[in-house]
Write a protein that holds these residues in place. Structure first.
Motif, PDB file in Angstrom:
ATOM      1  N   GLU A  73       1.000  -1.008  -0.021  1.00  0.00           N
ATOM      2  CA  GLU A  73       0.022  -0.018   0.097  1.00  0.00           C
ATOM      3  C   GLU A  73       0.926   1.180  -0.111  1.00  0.00           C
ATOM      4  N   THR A  74       2.208   1.013   0.278  1.00  0.00           N
ATOM      5  CA  THR A  74       2.949   2.530   0.142  1.00  0.00           C
ATOM      6  C   THR A  74       3.210   2.876  -1.314  1.00  0.00           C
ATOM      7  N   GLY A  75       2.802   1.964  -2.169  1.00  0.00           N
ATOM      8  CA  GLY A  75       2.915   2.219  -3.806  1.00  0.00           C
ATOM      9  C   GLY A  75       4.233   2.234  -4.374  1.00  0.00           C
ATOM     10  N   PRO A  76       4.141   2.524  -5.758  1.00  0.00           N
ATOM     11  CA  PRO A  76       5.334   1.914  -6.515  1.00  0.00           C
ATOM     12  C   PRO A  76       6.597   2.889  -6.170  1.00  0.00           C
ATOM     13  N   GLN A  77       6.529   3.941  -6.012  1.00  0.00           N
ATOM     14  CA  GLN A  77       7.734   4.808  -5.829  1.00  0.00           C
ATOM     15  C   GLN A  77       8.455   4.350  -4.475  1.00  0.00           C
ATOM     16  N   SER A  78       7.766   3.923  -3.437  1.00  0.00           N
ATOM     17  CA  SER A  78       8.171   3.367  -2.320  1.00  0.00           C
ATOM     18  C   SER A  78       8.777   2.043  -2.633  1.00  0.00           C
ATOM     19  N   TRP A  79       8.290   1.124  -3.433  1.00  0.00           N
ATOM     20  CA  TRP A  79       8.511  -0.081  -3.926  1.00  0.00           C
ATOM     21  C   TRP A  79      10.035  -0.063  -4.482  1.00  0.00           C
ATOM     22  N   ALA A  80      10.085   1.160  -5.305  1.00  0.00           N
ATOM     23  CA  ALA A  80      11.300   1.188  -6.102  1.00  0.00           C
ATOM     24  C   ALA A  80      12.554   1.835  -5.205  1.00  0.00           C
ATOM     25  N   ARG A  81      12.225   2.542  -4.192  1.00  0.00           N
ATOM     26  CA  ARG A  81      13.147   3.156  -3.066  1.00  0.00           C
ATOM     27  C   ARG A  81      13.838   1.878  -2.455  1.00  0.00           C
ATOM     28  N   VAL A  82      12.891   0.902  -1.721  1.00  0.00           N
ATOM     29  CA  VAL A  82      13.075  -0.188  -1.021  1.00  0.00           C
ATOM     30  C   VAL A  82      14.196  -1.054  -2.022  1.00  0.00           C
ATOM     31  N   ARG A  83      13.726  -1.160  -3.151  1.00  0.00           N
ATOM     32  CA  ARG A  83      14.465  -2.266  -3.930  1.00  0.00           C
ATOM     33  C   ARG A  83      16.056  -1.649  -3.892  1.00  0.00           C
ATOM     34  N   ASP A  84      15.922  -0.170  -4.510  1.00  0.00           N
ATOM     35  CA  ASP A  84      17.373   0.318  -4.566  1.00  0.00           C
ATOM     36  C   ASP A  84      18.066   0.204  -3.363  1.00  0.00           C
ATOM     37  N   ARG A  85      17.471   0.177  -2.208  1.00  0.00           N
ATOM     38  CA  ARG A  85      18.335   0.252  -0.899  1.00  0.00           C
ATOM     39  C   ARG A  85      18.889  -0.960  -0.756  1.00  0.00           C
ATOM     40  N   LEU A  86      17.940  -2.028  -1.030  1.00  0.00           N
ATOM     41  CA  LEU A  86      18.244  -3.378  -0.683  1.00  0.00           C
ATOM     42  C   LEU A  86      19.247  -3.904  -1.405  1.00  0.00           C
ATOM     43  N   LYS A  87      19.192  -3.644  -2.938  1.00  0.00           N
ATOM     44  CA  LYS A  87      20.622  -3.548  -3.656  1.00  0.00           C
ATOM     45  C   LYS A  87      21.825  -3.281  -3.174  1.00  0.00           C
ATOM     46  N   GLU A  88      21.636  -2.065  -2.721  1.00  0.00           N
ATOM     47  CA  GLU A  88      22.909  -1.302  -2.280  1.00  0.00           C
ATOM     48  C   GLU A  88      23.530  -2.189  -0.734  1.00  0.00           C
ATOM     49  N   LEU A  89      22.421  -2.702  -0.001  1.00  0.00           N
ATOM     50  CA  LEU A  89      22.854  -3.226   1.129  1.00  0.00           C
ATOM     51  C   LEU A  89      23.430  -4.692   0.963  1.00  0.00           C
ATOM     52  N   LEU A  90      22.840  -5.284  -0.142  1.00  0.00           N
ATOM     53  CA  LEU A  90      23.292  -6.663  -0.443  1.00  0.00           C
ATOM     54  C   LEU A  90      24.588  -6.925  -1.498  1.00  0.00           C
ATOM     55  N   ALA A  91      24.685  -5.834  -2.418  1.00  0.00           N
ATOM     56  CA  ALA A  91      25.667  -6.040  -3.267  1.00  0.00           C
ATOM     57  C   ALA A  91      27.126  -6.084  -2.671  1.00  0.00           C
TER      58      ALA A  91
END
Lengths: 424, 424
Positions: A73-91
């Motif tokens: 429910e937080t929406g597509p922009q939030s989904w994209a932000r979280v995905r970017d951040r997770l990639k940074e944390l896991l790369a």
């Protein structure tokens, strides 16, 4: 291509490389169900990541809930932000915040084979479409002959029925053979008892992330933005019950006893590199259903059948690109009449069948209504499922030699209940 | 017969004498939605009654929730206990606890015409049956001719489809004319636009109070015990959309834009004196559906149509005793295949039609597929509904000269949305 430091994530057999990052709900021994993301052979505790402040000072993401709905429910922009951040944390070449903090890593990463998985979403509505042309043609041919196989409406809109949300279950949940009414050929009266024609349906399930208001309509493009991700879906079906009850209002009890989905929701973002063109259209679609872009995916889905104590046999290999209507077309059509859509709505594609028999997505098609047999690895055969059979779906696309995978969607058939107290 | 001290409760026109006590969810200006019971011209705040300790030291009843589900989950013994206690609190010859405490009365009783009503339950699943024989015969005759009117399965089991829970709305909610695909006779291609054949369906809705576990079956007697109560239900239907989409999987968009229910749930206990015998059976039912007792009710339902700015005309008077399958039969059949039932499941009876035209429960039957016209009081006519029309259901049974009533279930038709952004 970026790599990850998490164990197992560079294994070419893994479904969960850095490019995937599917969401699910898990618990470790004694813990509460909460949201996580799969990476390599591990699950990362997103409630813990949020609590540790690693997403920055964003609005609450709802990861401590036992379902993804709040996050969706937080929406597509939030989904994209979280995905970017997770990639940074896991790369491997990313942020040190988690990578170099061994106490935090120990607290937030759990081996996948040691956690319990739950339904990833609260399923608000479950709609089962009929969006595969070959399946519609095959099943129509079996029931009504090839001349009347496709109903006249089929090439113009995605046909569907509302399924039962209360019996959508997560992979691993056993499936009990249903009781019901059937009317075998030659029988004057209907019979009551266990289904004798228990079947699978290989489907692709779209998860609606953001809903609509009552009466709000969506273009195909707007619908696309509201889809959070996809799961593997087995729409277990009792063909003999379906045959008897199905007219005039469609399937009901034949589909109500269980629908299994995979525990991991693979996001639209992860599937982006797998987008492909849709089918040639029999006839042009009405404007509201026309697609401004490619909304289909090149995702292979296999189904294996394992008899009790036996060996797994692959019984289906199909691909989601065989579908005729895309997920955003399903959602657009669903919302166009004023039906309120909700975060957590699940849209089943309908059975996915390709052009050849091995790609037919259910036993009814593979055995042509039970007439033929499917041969198993150990020499056994099946017309339909037997008690003790386990059916396992797996699904994946290939990107730069790596799998963007869905894990598995599995269920084992339990014998029907004794009919105590029902007057038999 | 006992009487009540609450204003309006001795008015013979009132739907809500002491013998009724239906449950709903309400708020007064500025208050939060909570559970209440209707008595005379007032609503009694049950959250306040619970808070004041007037139910004794029972387990929590959940009346401060904005839905009845929590209370329903407390089960049939608790329902009976609360009903007995409410009768004592509200009877002229009963307990003084509320009757003689004016401060409490002022705090807990609100005039019905000054409160807002909400959906009484969180609708977990909404199933629409087809349990009226005359309706099934009429609509089958219109579509397939009288010889094939009833499908062969019809006399053997309650036929149904899953409806859309997300668009079940409370009485008073406007109903927007849906957009959709239709294929008028003579048109080669389907058209997209507002439905031109908007209809009502007069139904009786059963509210499941206690659910089942996955795979648990119920006898008809057990099912009866789990039904909490009943509502009036209008299954708004777009006949032209239904006609085009309905094969092979049944109604979908034609029923998905709105289903209205009355705000008051009349309990099974209140309807007890109205129980009556069921229909003669065409053929004996299978044992699992046979009834050990009378599970039908003598409840009259009227439908009135009021054109914008015009006068109300009665267009239907029917009775729930015309149904062929009883509510516990619907629930038994629903659960028998292993479908998990939940507290808050809503089971629509399907359109209720009696033997004569004035008792046919929808315009499609009254106008025989749109061929004939229904004449209104002011001389106007209708084949189907027009924008601005308001349709109002009322329902009641008579016990000792008093009404056990349902209040009303009403909706006004708004014009279809403009199709901005949909490529038209």
């Amino acid at each position: 291509m970026r790599t990850s430091w998490v164990p197992g994530s560079e294994d070419p057999e893994s479904d969960f490389p850095l490019g995937n990052l599917p969401y699910g709900v898990f618990s470790e021994a004694g813990g509460a169900p909460r949201c996580g993301v799969a990476i390599g052979s591990m699950v990362l505790d997103l409630a813990g990541v949020e609590e540790a402040g690693l997403f920055g000072d964003s609005t609450p993401l709802g990861f401590s809930e036992g379902a993804l709905n709040r996050f969706m429910e937080t929406g597509p922009q939030s989904w994209a932000r979280v995905r970017d951040r997770l990639k940074e944390l896991l790369a491997a070449d990313g942020s040190p915040d988690l990578r170099d903090n061994s106490a935090l890593r120990d607290r937030l990463l759990f081996p996948l084979d040691q956690v319990q998985m739950y339904l990833p979403i609260v399923v608000r509505g479950y709609t089962d479409f009929y969006a595969g042309r070959q399946h519609a043609f095959n099943s129509g041919s079996i029931l009504r002959g090839p001349k009347n196989a496709l109903t006249p409406n089929w090439p113009h809109m995605p046909i569907a029925y509302n399924g039962r949300t209360s019996t959508v279950v997560v992979s691993g949940t056993p499936v009990r053979r249903p009781l019901g009414q059937t009317k075998p050929a030659g029988s004057e009266m209907p019979l009551f008892g266990p289904s004798k024609r228990l079947d699978i349906e290989v489907e692709f399930g779209a998860v609606v992330g953001l809903g609509t208001e009552l009466g709000q309509t969506l273009t195909v493009e707007e619908a696309w933005e509201r889809i959070f991700g996809f799961v593997l879906l087995n729409d277990w079906s009792a063909r003999d019950i379906q045959r008897w009850e199905g007219q005039p209002l469609g399937p009901f009890q034949a589909k109500a006893f269980a629908t299994s989905i995979s525990p991991w929701v693979v996001t639209r973002a992860a599937l982006e590199p797998l987008r492909c063109a849709g089918p040639e259209r029999d006839q042009p679609l009405l404007p509201y259903l026309q697609e401004p872009a490619n909304y289909f995916f090149d995702v292979t889905i296999d189904a294996h059948l394992t008899p009790s104590g036996g060996k797994a046999s692959r019984i289906v290999r199909t691909n989601t690109r065989h579908l005729y209507y895309s997920a955003p077309q399903l959602l657009t059509h669903h919302a166009i009449g004023g039906c309120r859509m909700q975060s957590g709505d699940l849209l089943g594609s309908g059975t996915i069948s390709g052009p050849d028999k091995g790609s037919f997505g259910c036993l009814m098609e593979q055995t042509w209504g039970g007439r033929d047999e499917v041969t198993l690895e150990n020499g056994g055969t099946r017309n339909f499922l037997e008690d003790g059979d386990t059916v396992t779906f797996s699904g994946w696309g290939e990107v730069d030699g790596r799998r963007i995978g869905f894990g598995t969607c599995e269920g084992k058939i339990l014998p029907a209940l004794e009919r105590i107290g029902l007057g038999h």
